[in-house]
Write a protein that holds these residues in place. Structure first.
Motif: not given
Ligand code: WAQ
Ligand code: MG
Length: 266
Positions: A22-24, A120-124, A142-145, A173-178, A194-196, A224-227
């Motif tokens: 998480a990043e705040r 992955m911990r971050g994104a491709m 790549v970890r967006v922060s 959180e996803a909206l802010v990251l996007a 999501s990876d949850d 498994r999830g990712g970006r």
């Molecule tokens: N920067 C880059 N990649 C990240 C970051 C970050 N700060 N945080 C997470 N990831 C990557 C990482 O590979 C995680 O495994 C993957 O994204 C998924 O992260 O209902 O919950 O925090 O509109 O599990 C999207 C849909 C939910 C929300 C995303 O992601 C909706 C989600 P998670």
């Protein structure tokens, strides 16, 4: 924002794999409570209890804080994850990503994009034409922060999301990251799910169409999830983009519309 801000980041892992992050951004007086809530989150994750938690708190210079706005949110109606992935792929192509790049990135997320087949911990970082991966470290990515909602914007966003039954951490959180990803130089689109294991939703974000979410981009139970961040490679300095995504400070002060569900036509 008048008050000096700190960046607070949490990363929790379990037996060496990414678990929770998480990043705040917050003023000093909020840091203690925020740190506690992030530790609680790493210890209470759906996929297990973190065995290593890293917290980083850093003051950010006031002059470095940029402000921005959230993309518009629209939910695309889908029956299941197969249809979700099909429509997500079509949206990416509409946004200028090649079919091969869209499919390659999706296949990586499906099989676990880290070298050990986990998330992955971050994104491709994906070349939007060839599908080639450009991130220097394929486990970390790549970890967006250093981004967050300003308090007034958070209040408005929560109201708008609540009207659609969407006010949860994942969506906010996803909206802010996007928003930060789309503001990055050379970025064409983002794909995420999501990876949850219990959270099957994901999205495609595009500068023109905004944040298009799908209730299903994976089957329930899948860990498994990712970006993937798709980039236009010509003229792009990959290191500059990574530097921007990881370190530029972005405070969201304006919220986009939150639309109802739509059917996506071909
Ligand atoms: N920067 C880059 N990649 C990240 C970051 C970050 N700060 N945080 C997470 N990831 C990557 C990482 O590979 C995680 O495994 C993957 O994204 C998924 O992260 O209902 O919950 O925090 O509109 O599990 C999207 C849909 C939910 C929300 C995303 O992601 C909706 C989600 P998670
Ligand atoms: Mg997660």
């Amino acid at each position: 924002m008048e008050k000096p801000l700190y960046s607070i980041r949490m990363h929790g892992s379990l037996v060496g794999g990414h678990l929770s992050g998480a990043e705040r951004l917050a003023p000093a007086e909020d840091l203690e409570a925020l740190a506690a809530s992030l530790v609680r989150r790493a210890l209470g994750h759906q996929r297990g209890r973190a065995d290593r938690i890293r917290l980083t708190l850093e003051a950010v210079p006031a002059a470095a804080v940029r402000t921005g706005c959230l993309p518009e949110l629209t939910t695309v109606r889908v029956a299941d994850y197969r249809q979700g992935r099909d429509l997500a792929r079509r949206l990416l192509i509409q946004g200028g990503v090649s079919a091969v790049a869209a499919e390659t990135a999706m296949a990586w997320i499906v099989r676990g994009a880290a070298p050990d087949g986990r998330s992955m911990r971050g994104a491709m970082l994906v070349d939007a034409v060839s599908g080639e991966r450009l991130e220097p470290d394929q486990a970390r990515g790549v970890r967006v922060s250093r981004m967050d909602l300003a308090p007034a914007a958070e209040k408005v966003l929560r109201q708008r999301l609540a009207e659609r039954g969407l006010d949860n951490d994942h969506v906010r959180e996803a909206l802010v990251l996007a928003a930060k990803v789309l503001s990055g130089p050379g970025v064409l689109a983002e794909l995420c799910w999501s990876d949850d294991p219990r959270y099957t939703a994901g999205y495609v974000a595009l500068p023109e169409l905004g944040y298009r979410r799908f209730a299903h981009l994976k089957p329930a139970g899948d860990e498994r999830g990712g970006r993937a961040f798709f980039v236009r490679r010509d003229g792009l300095d990959v290191n500059d983009l990574i530097q921007y995504l990881e370190t530029a400070v972005l405070l969201i002060t304006e919220v986009g519309r939150v639309n109802g569900e739509i059917d996506m036509e071909a």
